[in-house]
Design an enzyme around this catalytic site. Sequence first.
Site, PDB file in Angstrom:
ATOM      1  N   GLU A 122      40.614  44.412  39.014  1.00 42.33           N
ATOM      2  CA  GLU A 122      39.426  44.603  38.185  1.00 42.33           C
ATOM      3  C   GLU A 122      38.505  45.658  38.815  1.00 42.33           C
ATOM      4  OE1 GLU A 122      37.636  40.746  37.851  1.00 42.33           O
ATOM      5  OE2 GLU A 122      39.312  39.894  36.726  1.00 42.33           O
TER       6      GLU A 122
ATOM      7  N   ALA B 204      40.354  32.246  33.867  1.00 40.44           N
ATOM      8  CA  ALA B 204      40.254  31.676  35.212  1.00 40.44           C
ATOM      9  C   ALA B 204      40.398  32.760  36.267  1.00 40.44           C
ATOM     10  CB  ALA B 204      41.298  30.574  35.393  1.00 40.44           C
ATOM     11  N   ARG B 205      41.639  33.092  36.638  1.00 43.11           N
ATOM     12  CA  ARG B 205      41.897  34.081  37.678  1.00 43.11           C
ATOM     13  C   ARG B 205      43.127  34.917  37.315  1.00 43.11           C
ATOM     14  NH1 ARG B 205      37.509  33.326  38.727  1.00 43.11           N
ATOM     15  NH2 ARG B 205      36.502  32.583  40.631  1.00 43.11           N
TER      16      ARG B 205
ATOM     17  N   HIS C  86      35.574  40.136  32.742  1.00 47.35           N
ATOM     18  CA  HIS C  86      35.152  39.034  33.608  1.00 47.35           C
ATOM     19  C   HIS C  86      33.697  38.646  33.325  1.00 47.35           C
ATOM     20  CE1 HIS C  86      36.837  37.074  37.458  1.00 47.35           C
ATOM     21  NE2 HIS C  86      35.949  36.264  36.914  1.00 47.35           N
TER      22      HIS C  86
END
Length: 316
Positions: free
Chosen positions: A263, A233-234, A282
């Site tokens: 990231e 998700a995050r 990601h």
Amino acid sequence: MKVLITARSAAKCKVCTDLLTAKGYEVIDGSGAAPKNEKEMINLIKDVDAVIAGVDEITGRVIEAGMPNLKIIARNGVGYNNVDILAAKIHNVTVTLSVGTNNVSVCELVFGLIFNLARNINTQNTAIDKGQWSRVMGIELDGKTIGIAGTGHIGTAVAIRAHAFGMKILACDIAINKELVNKYGVIYTDMDTIFREADIITLHLPATAETNNIINESTLSLMKPSTILINAARGDLVDEKALAAALQAKKIAGYGADTLKQEPPREDEPLLKLSNVILTPHCGGYTKDAVIKSSVTAAKEVIRVLSGKPAKFPVQ
């Protein structure tokens, strides 16, 4: 009218760009090797009517720089924590999401991470690469309990597939999906129960003030030593320092993530050095199928708004 595309996958999607050029829009490729920061976005956004954005930094200053032409920011994805929603509302700029376009791709990566950790695939492959031939004991998914935090499009897809694997399914969400309860036996409960009882926990929550660092020293202490934690998700959901400490101390069994707070990660990121951690860059929604669906949805939202019509998937 000008449409700026900073989302790399959308810029490379011919179906997406063809839709826009067919409407007579000038398409500007502003993508690159990495998401754009505030300064870069300010330079790019001037005089454009629409933006199809990835996880670029779209602050209030960026939106102000897009005035008076900017009408829509179409996110080529489902997260919007990098967009200043309040500033967009103040300037009457519509922000949209590509809803329901990458749920299958992300869900399948979630299970890839689960399988990798449950069967120690990466560890054993690395050993073979080093000339070793030794087995590491794994676990079956059948009969195990999975805890799903958030049953939106992706969480729902995970629940359906977990049911097929014979898993007991716990879930937590502000809205109860009755189909998941009635058809797939999902049991809705609170997060503490999930932390205590689940063998596998998978996060599918937005990044908000309420969910920031929902995985922390306190919640990690509730988990079993055999727990596998998944985050597609995050990165903001996880206190990575506390998590690294828990993994090193074997307080939980493993961590699989497609996202980090920073990231790409720093070279000294402690999670990178742990054998019971699997990380991907990601890429959850980065399949040919999802890229086309997401990019086309974003393009159609741009066309709707620039044509004076309401967006189909606006951020509320």
